[in-house]
Design a protein around this motif. Structure first.
Motif, PDB file in Angstrom:
ATOM      1  N   VAL A 198       0.807  -1.224   0.000  1.00  0.00           N
ATOM      2  CA  VAL A 198       0.000   0.000   0.000  1.00  0.00           C
ATOM      3  C   VAL A 198       0.842   1.278   0.000  1.00  0.00           C
ATOM      4  O   VAL A 198       0.317   2.364  -0.201  1.00  0.00           O
ATOM      5  N   SER A 199       2.141   1.149   0.220  1.00  0.00           N
ATOM      6  CA  SER A 199       2.989   2.332   0.081  1.00  0.00           C
ATOM      7  C   SER A 199       4.082   2.102  -0.959  1.00  0.00           C
ATOM      8  O   SER A 199       4.969   2.941  -1.125  1.00  0.00           O
ATOM      9  N   GLU A 230      -4.234   3.383  -4.161  1.00  0.00           N
ATOM     10  CA  GLU A 230      -4.254   2.376  -3.091  1.00  0.00           C
ATOM     11  C   GLU A 230      -2.912   1.654  -2.971  1.00  0.00           C
ATOM     12  O   GLU A 230      -2.663   0.959  -1.986  1.00  0.00           O
ATOM     13  N   GLY A 232      -0.352   3.641  -3.173  1.00  0.00           N
ATOM     14  CA  GLY A 232       0.431   4.805  -2.750  1.00  0.00           C
ATOM     15  C   GLY A 232       0.906   5.686  -3.889  1.00  0.00           C
ATOM     16  O   GLY A 232       1.515   6.726  -3.644  1.00  0.00           O
TER      17      GLY A 232
ATOM     18  N   ASN B  18       0.101   2.514   8.421  1.00  0.00           N
ATOM     19  CA  ASN B  18      -0.978   2.822   7.460  1.00  0.00           C
ATOM     20  C   ASN B  18      -2.172   3.530   8.105  1.00  0.00           C
ATOM     21  O   ASN B  18      -3.321   3.176   7.849  1.00  0.00           O
ATOM     22  N   ASN B  76       3.785   5.002   6.646  1.00  0.00           N
ATOM     23  CA  ASN B  76       2.727   5.291   5.655  1.00  0.00           C
ATOM     24  C   ASN B  76       1.516   5.998   6.248  1.00  0.00           C
ATOM     25  O   ASN B  76       0.381   5.768   5.835  1.00  0.00           O
ATOM     26  N   GLU B 102       7.700   6.671   6.542  1.00  0.00           N
ATOM     27  CA  GLU B 102       7.095   6.932   5.226  1.00  0.00           C
ATOM     28  C   GLU B 102       5.836   7.748   5.457  1.00  0.00           C
ATOM     29  O   GLU B 102       5.068   7.451   6.374  1.00  0.00           O
TER      30      GLU B 102
END
Lengths: 466, 199
Positions: A198-199, A230, A232, B18, B76, B102
């Motif tokens: 996702v990143s 989605e 990233g 996340n 993230n 991140e």
């Protein structure tokens, strides 16, 4: 020098190149705007006494907070959710004051911003396209450089038709092989996000390449590019080809006549040159992809519908995610109980998605106790579906057929999933509370969603496909 | 926008990976038409129960978190929706910097435009920060340094122009408006290639 598709579009739009001290000034060809992320930008214009510089490159629709029941759109019933009503009304006033073309609530072409841009032919190869919405990446399916921006930047584009941007890195996702029957573009992009993470795309513009991508229809390409964010990524792009041109030809805002021929000739140049290099490359074997579904609380937490929830001992965040979802490590996902099924959104709210849904529903009934909501991506999609008689298939199956909008993808308009309930959804995000406080989302394709509606359990659609 | 030069603050640690912008500010609060007052809804679904009562075990509801300006988050943070309401809510609540290994692109961009400094650090520094919640840190934007209590200084990258804007508390709009001549020249030379939205 050999250039990637992204680099070509980037270079064509630099008003002022970037330096060590300053980002590039990038010209924007199409600015799409909607009611949720624009009010503060209009306020900024008003405070500074600025007009919208290029009303001819600005286009507005309302989609996020709009109701989907017919009575509130066409029946004279006021929008029930007061805050949404205020936002919709203010948006109409803002667009009128700043001379921005708006598809109002009752407009026959209104719809989700990322559905109507392509549908009207506004979205074209080689354009820079922005919108205050992360799923603007959808438009990259046409070989446009399209990305989501915040409201401050919406104000910048209103005032100057430009953005300050640093050039992104490039990532090629090469997909080869044929997708198996019952495996859709949604399964493909879920598998890609699972692979990249996702990143994994952070700081990058993705170009989707390879024989699998070339074989996809435009609607399927849009589903893939839609979920680039989605992973990233800032944007996802696919080089335009005859499939792209066939889709666009004759659409009302696409070039016509001699201008069309000239445009297509230019668009054919928008391919990554032989020998151009990417900062990163990923290989995907499409033949191995199965119907996919998410089991957790971000779009990378996916498995095959025939698979089992992974076991990750000692991972507290993973355990928290499963606890939220009420699922157990190691359990089969097929057979898990479903309360709600949502077909729609900018990811899967197009005509081909509704046709796929109807193919499963035809002659069958939604399981007792399951609510199935089918929300077309635009009013034009709605009418096209009705012309095919799909609405009668949906009604006979016991599904609800609504007016267009973002609806239950994010629940801003009051279409929500109740706390603790499971929703198999064709949308793009399975974050905690995304579809309503305490809602539990399982992302999947329209085929998987429809199959799960019929059985009331997470179901591999291939078991119901003739 | 409030300029940032030096911040001295204790940290709040939210180590989950996340953390998406739907958590930072849930969609049902996006029907607002202003930027103000969103701090009350920051992390609403983690922070309050169904009756709107603060959940005592949530980090922002604990006395030690009050007045902290630096949020240390898992990898993230800010993924998902482009809603600028996320940095608006964080700033309105009182945060001025977010530290992670991140940070998602759009959230980072939006943060820089609102006086919320996104700080990317290496895994070892991040691990230390996560293991030491409430640490007294110094953020020095002039030198792009994060100072830890033991005297260590950790350099972090910030895009040059965004740094200039943050140090001076200025918006990018003024700079863009000054490019009017270049924009007009671009429009004149590229006009034929642009297809308008109107048919």
């Amino acid at each position: 020098m050999a250039k990637t598709l992204f680099e070509k579009v980037w270079d064509l739009h630099q008003v002022v190149p970037e330096t060590a001290d300053t980002p590039a000034v990038l010209f924007i060809d199409l600015h799409l705007t909607h009611e949720v992320t624009s009010p503060q930008a209009f306020t900024l214009l008003r405070e500074q006494g600025l007009p919208v510089r290029r009303t001819d490159l600005t286009f507005a629709t309302m989609d996020h907070s709009t109701p989907t029941t017919t009575d509130q759109i066409f029946g004279g019933v006021p929008i029930k959710l007061a805050s949404a009503r205020g936002q919709v009304e203010q948006f109409a006033r803002n667009c009128a004051e700043f001379n921005v073309e708006l598809l109002g609530l009752q407009n026959e072409k209104r719809g989700i911003v990322h559905i109507i841009g392509p549908e009207m032919g506004l979205t074209q190869p080689g354009k820079t396209i922005v919108c205050g919405d992360s799923h603007t990446s959808t438009h990259g399916a046409f070989g446009a450089l399209a990305f989501g921006i915040g409201s401050t930047e919406v104000g910048h584009v209103f005032a100057t038709q430009c953005l300050l941007q640093r050039k992104a890195k490039t990532m090629a996702i090469n997909v080869e092989g044929a997708l198996a029957p019952g495996v859709t573009a949604k399964d493909l992009i879920l598998a890609i996000i699972h692979e990249v993470g996702v990143s994994g795309g952070t700081g990058h513009v993705i170009e989707y390449r390879g024989s699998t991508i070339r074989a996809l229809s435009m609607e399927e390409r849009m589903t893939v590019c839609n979920m680039s964010i989605e992973a990233g990524a800032r944007a996802g792009m696919i080089a335009p080809d005859d499939t792209t041109f066939a889709y666009l030809e004759g659409r009302e805002r696409a070039p016509q006549g001699a201008a069309w021929t000239t445009a297509v000739a230019g668009w054919r140049e928008l391919v990554t040159d032989e020998g151009a290099t990417f900062d990163r490359e990923v290989q995907i074997d499409a033949t191995k992809i199965q119907p996919m579904i998410t089991y957790g609380t971000h779009p990378g937490m996916s498995i095959q519908v025939s698979g089992h929830v992974p076991v990750r001992d000692g991972d507290a965040v993973f355990a928290q995610s499963l606890a939220y979802m009420g699922l157990n490590a190691g359990q089969a996902i097929a057979g898990a109980a479903v309360d709600v099924v949502f077909v729609g959104s900018c990811t899967n709210g197009r005509l081909s998605d509704l046709i796929a849904t109807a193919d499963i529903l035809r002659g069958r009934k939604v399981a007792p106790g399951v609510q199935m909501l089918i929300v077309p991506g635009s009013q034009q999609v709605k009418r096209a579906a009705e012309a095919l008689g799909l609405h009668t298939v949906f009604a006979a199956a016991g599904a609800e057929w609504r007016e267009s909008g973002c609806s239950m993808c994010l629940g801003m308009n009051g279409d929500t999933v109740a706390k603790g309930q499971y929703c198999v959804s064709t949308s793009n995000r399975n974050f905690e509370g995304r579809q309503g406080v305490g809602s539990r989302t399982l992302l999947a394709s329209p085929l998987t969603a429809a199959a799960s509606a019929i059985t009331g359990r997470v179901t591999d659609p291939r078991t119901l496909l003739a | 926008m409030e300029p940032i030069r030096i911040l001295h603050s204790r940290t709040v640690v939210m180590a989950a990976t996340n953390i998406d912008t739907d958590q930072i500010i849930p969609a049902r609060f996006l029907t607002t038409t202003t930027k103000e007052g969103l701090g009350a809804q920051l992390f609403a679904d983690w922070r309050y129960d169904a009756a709107g009562t603060p959940k005592p075990d949530f980090i922002l509801n604990q006395p030690a978190s009050q007045g902290c300006q630096v949020l240390v988050a898992g990898r993230n943070i800010g993924c998902g929706s482009s809603r600028e309401h996320a940095p608006w809510a964080l700033v309105d609540y009182g945060f001025r910097a977010v530290v992670s290994t991140e940070i998602a692109d759009i959230f980072r961009n939006n943060s820089l435009k609102n006086g919320l400094l996104p700080i990317i650090v290496d895994a070892a520094t991040h691990q230390w920060l996560v293991a030491n919640p409430g640490a007294e840190v110094t953020v020095d934007l002039q030198h792009c340094e994060l100072g830890l209590p033991d005297g260590r200084k950790v350099l972090f990258p910030v895009e040059a122009f965004a740094r200039f804007c943050l140090l001076n508390g200025t918006d990018e709009m003024g700079y863009l408006l000054k490019q009017g001549t270049a924009i007009a020249a671009y429009e004149a030379s590229h006009g034929q290639q642009r297809s308008r939205t109107t048919a």
